[in-house]
Design a protein around this motif. Structure first.
Motif, PDB file in Angstrom:
ATOM      1  N   PRO A 112      41.407  16.885 -17.563  1.00 34.98           N
ATOM      2  CA  PRO A 112      41.772  18.116 -18.270  1.00 34.98           C
ATOM      3  C   PRO A 112      41.705  19.378 -17.410  1.00 34.98           C
ATOM      4  CG  PRO A 112      40.430  16.750 -19.677  1.00 34.98           C
ATOM      5  CD  PRO A 112      40.450  16.081 -18.326  1.00 34.98           C
ATOM      6  N   GLU A 113      40.732  19.464 -16.533  1.00 35.65           N
ATOM      7  CA  GLU A 113      40.621  20.657 -15.692  1.00 35.65           C
ATOM      8  C   GLU A 113      40.683  20.321 -14.205  1.00 35.65           C
ATOM      9  OE1 GLU A 113      37.495  23.324 -16.760  1.00 35.65           O
ATOM     10  OE2 GLU A 113      37.747  22.932 -18.880  1.00 35.65           O
ATOM     11  N   GLU A 114      41.348  19.216 -13.862  1.00 40.09           N
ATOM     12  CA  GLU A 114      41.408  18.811 -12.458  1.00 40.09           C
ATOM     13  C   GLU A 114      42.814  18.340 -12.096  1.00 40.09           C
ATOM     14  OE1 GLU A 114      39.028  15.962  -9.300  1.00 40.09           O
ATOM     15  OE2 GLU A 114      38.571  15.798 -11.417  1.00 40.09           O
ATOM     16  N   ASP A 115      43.376  18.984 -11.074  1.00 44.87           N
ATOM     17  CA  ASP A 115      44.682  18.615 -10.553  1.00 44.87           C
ATOM     18  C   ASP A 115      44.504  18.020  -9.158  1.00 44.87           C
ATOM     19  OD1 ASP A 115      45.876  19.695 -12.794  1.00 44.87           O
ATOM     20  OD2 ASP A 115      46.289  21.618 -11.847  1.00 44.87           O
ATOM     21  N   ALA A 116      45.458  17.196  -8.754  1.00 42.41           N
ATOM     22  CA  ALA A 116      45.446  16.627  -7.413  1.00 42.41           C
ATOM     23  C   ALA A 116      46.885  16.502  -6.935  1.00 42.41           C
ATOM     24  CB  ALA A 116      44.783  15.256  -7.410  1.00 42.41           C
ATOM     25  N   LEU A 117      47.061  16.542  -5.633  1.00 38.87           N
ATOM     26  CA  LEU A 117      48.385  16.330  -5.079  1.00 38.87           C
ATOM     27  C   LEU A 117      48.676  14.833  -5.011  1.00 38.87           C
ATOM     28  CD1 LEU A 117      48.666  18.818  -2.094  1.00 38.87           C
ATOM     29  CD2 LEU A 117      49.945  18.858  -4.220  1.00 38.87           C
TER      30      LEU A 117
END
Length: 102
Positions: free
Chosen positions: A60-65
């Motif tokens: 929910p609060e974590e993005d990654a490439l």
């Protein structure tokens, strides 16, 4: 972020392994977007690299490439070697005919 650093270091290592002769860039493209990037280049010695990255929500609060790409180069034995790869929250995952399968 670890994946991006690994890819940068890998690109630098490939450049350092290049022959001492002067190599020219014959094709170069790049695009930076708000949710990723892509680039490609080719040099006069036959080396090529292309890479695409998109931002992926892994929590929910974590993005990654999510990075995919490939590079190829002419080895000292005259053979062209190609590596395709994915780099994401699971690490760097290369594939190539010359890479041993574990």
């Amino acid at each position: 972020m670890k994946c991006v650093l690994l890819i940068v270091f890998l690109s630098i290592a490939l450049c350092m392994a290049a022959p001492a002769e002067e190599v020219q860039i014959v094709k170069q493209e790049s695009q930076v977007l708000s949710d990723g990037y892509n680039f490609a280049y080719e040099t006069s010695d036959g080396s090529k690299q292309e890479q695409q990255a998109t931002l992926k929500k892994i929590a929910p609060e974590e993005d990654a490439l999510q990075v995919t790409g490939s590079y190829s180069y002419l080895g000292d034995d005259g053979q062209t070697y190609t590596v395709t790869y994915t780099a994401n929250e699971n690490g760097f995952q290369p594939q190539g005919a010359h890479i041993p399968h574990i």
